[in-house]
Design a protein around this motif. Structure first.
Motif, PDB file in Angstrom:
ATOM      1  N   MET A 124      74.655  13.533  25.231  1.00 18.47           N
ATOM      2  CA  MET A 124      74.230  12.310  25.708  1.00 18.47           C
ATOM      3  C   MET A 124      72.544  12.744  26.258  1.00 18.47           C
ATOM      4  O   MET A 124      72.671  13.744  27.163  1.00 18.47           O
ATOM      5  N   ASN A 125      71.496  12.261  25.814  1.00 15.42           N
ATOM      6  CA  ASN A 125      70.551  12.599  26.062  1.00 15.42           C
ATOM      7  C   ASN A 125      69.582  11.241  26.754  1.00 15.42           C
ATOM      8  O   ASN A 125      70.132  10.220  26.345  1.00 15.42           O
ATOM      9  N   SER A 126      68.542  11.734  27.232  1.00 18.26           N
ATOM     10  CA  SER A 126      67.835  10.526  27.968  1.00 18.26           C
ATOM     11  C   SER A 126      68.825   9.540  28.898  1.00 18.26           C
ATOM     12  O   SER A 126      68.551   8.464  28.556  1.00 18.26           O
ATOM     13  N   LEU A 127      69.604  10.132  29.473  1.00 16.62           N
ATOM     14  CA  LEU A 127      70.593   9.249  30.070  1.00 16.62           C
ATOM     15  C   LEU A 127      69.725   8.576  31.193  1.00 16.62           C
ATOM     16  O   LEU A 127      68.554   8.674  31.829  1.00 16.62           O
ATOM     17  N   LYS A 128      70.431   7.345  31.298  1.00 14.58           N
ATOM     18  CA  LYS A 128      70.015   6.196  32.380  1.00 14.58           C
ATOM     19  C   LYS A 128      70.915   5.867  33.330  1.00 14.58           C
ATOM     20  O   LYS A 128      72.184   6.076  33.103  1.00 14.58           O
ATOM     21  N   PRO A 129      70.550   5.340  34.479  1.00 10.35           N
ATOM     22  CA  PRO A 129      71.729   4.890  35.509  1.00 10.35           C
ATOM     23  C   PRO A 129      72.676   4.112  34.959  1.00 10.35           C
ATOM     24  O   PRO A 129      74.001   4.132  35.245  1.00 10.35           O
ATOM     25  N   GLU A 130      72.317   3.231  34.057  1.00 11.62           N
ATOM     26  CA  GLU A 130      73.473   2.324  33.376  1.00 11.62           C
ATOM     27  C   GLU A 130      74.330   3.051  32.516  1.00 11.62           C
ATOM     28  O   GLU A 130      75.568   2.523  32.120  1.00 11.62           O
TER      29      GLU A 130
END
Length: 115
Positions: free
Chosen positions: A82-88
């Motif tokens: 998982m890259n460029s993870l976002k709060p969502e």
């Protein structure tokens, strides 16, 4: 009976990366399709990605281009990079093994993405 154990979850800042692993017991892993799902607080479990026994992959639109799924049949392990993870993306992530009509689930690993 197949048992699945996820690992690799944790707390990460937005924009960061994590790699989840799921190890399966038994001898059917290489014949099975493997999937990752997630369940955010207060929401239903949703599909994230699948890798078939032949190695074909599919991704939910919400993670396409940011997540990759892979497998190592020699280790009975499926991975979710998982890259460029976002709060969502914050959720409990589960792996699922599917073979014919049988489905097996792990207990999940928590991923928390801070903003």
């Amino acid at each position: 009976q197949v048992q699945l154990e996820e690992s690799g979850g944790g707390l990460v800042q937005a924009g960061g990366s994590l790699r989840l692993s799921c190890v399966a017991s038994g001898s059917i892993f290489s014949f099975s399709d493997m999937g990752w799902y997630r369940q955010a607080p207060g929401k239903q479990r949703e599909w994230v990605a699948t890798i078939t026994s032949a190695g074909s992959t599919k991704f939910a639109d919400s993670v396409k281009g940011r997540f990759t799924i892979s497998r190592d049949n020699a280790k009975n392990t499926v991975y979710l990079q998982m890259n460029s993870l976002k709060p969502e993306d914050t959720a409990v992530y589960y792996c699922k093994l599917s073979l014919n009509v049988a489905n097996y689930w792990g207990k999940g690993t928590l991923v928390t993405v801070s903003s």
